[in-house]
Design a protein around this motif. Structure first.
Motif, PDB file in Angstrom:
ATOM      1  N   ARG A 180      14.287  -1.047 -77.065  1.00  0.00           N
ATOM      2  CA  ARG A 180      13.597  -2.190 -77.655  1.00  0.00           C
ATOM      3  C   ARG A 180      12.902  -1.761 -78.931  1.00  0.00           C
ATOM      4  O   ARG A 180      12.559  -0.602 -79.113  1.00  0.00           O
ATOM      5  CB  ARG A 180      12.546  -2.723 -76.683  1.00  0.00           C
ATOM      6  N   GLY A 181      12.692  -2.726 -79.804  1.00  0.00           N
ATOM      7  CA  GLY A 181      11.859  -2.509 -80.967  1.00  0.00           C
ATOM      8  C   GLY A 181      12.553  -1.901 -82.170  1.00  0.00           C
ATOM      9  O   GLY A 181      13.771  -1.832 -82.245  1.00  0.00           O
ATOM     10  N   PHE A 182      11.739  -1.457 -83.093  1.00  0.00           N
ATOM     11  CA  PHE A 182      12.199  -0.917 -84.366  1.00  0.00           C
ATOM     12  C   PHE A 182      12.340   0.594 -84.264  1.00  0.00           C
ATOM     13  O   PHE A 182      11.524   1.259 -83.639  1.00  0.00           O
ATOM     14  CB  PHE A 182      11.175  -1.253 -85.461  1.00  0.00           C
ATOM     15  N   GLY A 183      13.375   1.136 -84.889  1.00  0.00           N
ATOM     16  CA  GLY A 183      13.568   2.574 -84.881  1.00  0.00           C
ATOM     17  C   GLY A 183      14.922   2.955 -85.436  1.00  0.00           C
ATOM     18  O   GLY A 183      15.620   2.150 -86.045  1.00  0.00           O
ATOM     19  N   TRP A 232      18.656   3.986 -84.455  1.00  0.00           N
ATOM     20  CA  TRP A 232      19.533   3.763 -83.307  1.00  0.00           C
ATOM     21  C   TRP A 232      20.931   4.263 -83.601  1.00  0.00           C
ATOM     22  O   TRP A 232      21.401   4.188 -84.734  1.00  0.00           O
ATOM     23  CB  TRP A 232      19.597   2.273 -82.961  1.00  0.00           C
ATOM     24  N   ARG A 268      19.024   2.025 -88.956  1.00  0.00           N
ATOM     25  CA  ARG A 268      17.590   1.894 -88.729  1.00  0.00           C
ATOM     26  C   ARG A 268      17.230   0.418 -88.762  1.00  0.00           C
ATOM     27  O   ARG A 268      17.688  -0.325 -89.613  1.00  0.00           O
ATOM     28  CB  ARG A 268      16.831   2.649 -89.813  1.00  0.00           C
ATOM     29  N   GLY A 269      16.389  -0.004 -87.834  1.00  0.00           N
ATOM     30  CA  GLY A 269      15.960  -1.396 -87.733  1.00  0.00           C
ATOM     31  C   GLY A 269      15.675  -1.717 -86.276  1.00  0.00           C
ATOM     32  O   GLY A 269      15.483  -0.804 -85.467  1.00  0.00           O
ATOM     33  N   THR A 270      15.672  -2.986 -85.937  1.00  0.00           N
ATOM     34  CA  THR A 270      15.512  -3.350 -84.534  1.00  0.00           C
ATOM     35  C   THR A 270      16.826  -3.093 -83.817  1.00  0.00           C
ATOM     36  O   THR A 270      17.868  -2.908 -84.462  1.00  0.00           O
ATOM     37  CB  THR A 270      15.118  -4.829 -84.372  1.00  0.00           C
ATOM     38  N   VAL A 271      16.792  -3.113 -82.507  1.00  0.00           N
ATOM     39  CA  VAL A 271      18.026  -2.890 -81.735  1.00  0.00           C
ATOM     40  C   VAL A 271      19.057  -3.960 -82.075  1.00  0.00           C
ATOM     41  O   VAL A 271      20.229  -3.654 -82.302  1.00  0.00           O
ATOM     42  CB  VAL A 271      17.727  -2.880 -80.223  1.00  0.00           C
ATOM     43  N   ALA A 272      18.625  -5.213 -82.146  1.00  0.00           N
ATOM     44  CA  ALA A 272      19.548  -6.316 -82.448  1.00  0.00           C
ATOM     45  C   ALA A 272      20.151  -6.163 -83.842  1.00  0.00           C
ATOM     46  O   ALA A 272      21.353  -6.376 -84.043  1.00  0.00           O
ATOM     47  CB  ALA A 272      18.835  -7.650 -82.312  1.00  0.00           C
ATOM     48  N   GLU A 273      19.325  -5.796 -84.822  1.00  0.00           N
ATOM     49  CA  GLU A 273      19.830  -5.595 -86.183  1.00  0.00           C
ATOM     50  C   GLU A 273      20.813  -4.436 -86.235  1.00  0.00           C
ATOM     51  O   GLU A 273      21.850  -4.520 -86.904  1.00  0.00           O
ATOM     52  CB  GLU A 273      18.674  -5.309 -87.139  1.00  0.00           C
ATOM     53  N   SER A 274      20.513  -3.365 -85.528  1.00  0.00           N
ATOM     54  CA  SER A 274      21.392  -2.191 -85.518  1.00  0.00           C
ATOM     55  C   SER A 274      22.724  -2.501 -84.845  1.00  0.00           C
ATOM     56  O   SER A 274      23.770  -2.039 -85.289  1.00  0.00           O
ATOM     57  CB  SER A 274      20.697  -1.024 -84.823  1.00  0.00           C
TER      58      SER A 274
END
Length: 76
Positions: A17-20, A22, A45-51
């Motif tokens: 979850r969250g930003f990081g 991935w 790099r970004g949120t899980v959904a963005e990645s």
């Protein structure tokens, strides 16, 4: 398309979850490879959904014919 977090959950004991940063492994099939499944690893790099969306977008941008994304896995 299946979204799989089992390996991450096993390694970290929590859901991603969250930003990081991935790492996603994308399994896909194309008309070029016949019935074989191809796996590519994409880091972003970004949120899980963005990645996850970025990983699929990057695979699609490679220009494969008859692309079918089967599974996206979050790697530990």
């Amino acid at each position: 398309m299946r979204y799989n977090t089992e390996r991450y959950l096993f390694a970290h004991g929590k859901t991603p979850r969250g930003f990081g940063s991935w790492v996603m492994s994308v399994d896909f099939a194309t008309a070029e490879h016949g019935t074989a499944t191809v796996t590519r690893t994409v880091a972003s790099r970004g949120t899980v959904a963005e990645s996850r969306a970025n990983a699929v977008r990057q695979i699609r941008s490679e220009g494969h014919k008859g692309l079918r994304v089967l599974e996206v896995r979050v790697e530990p």
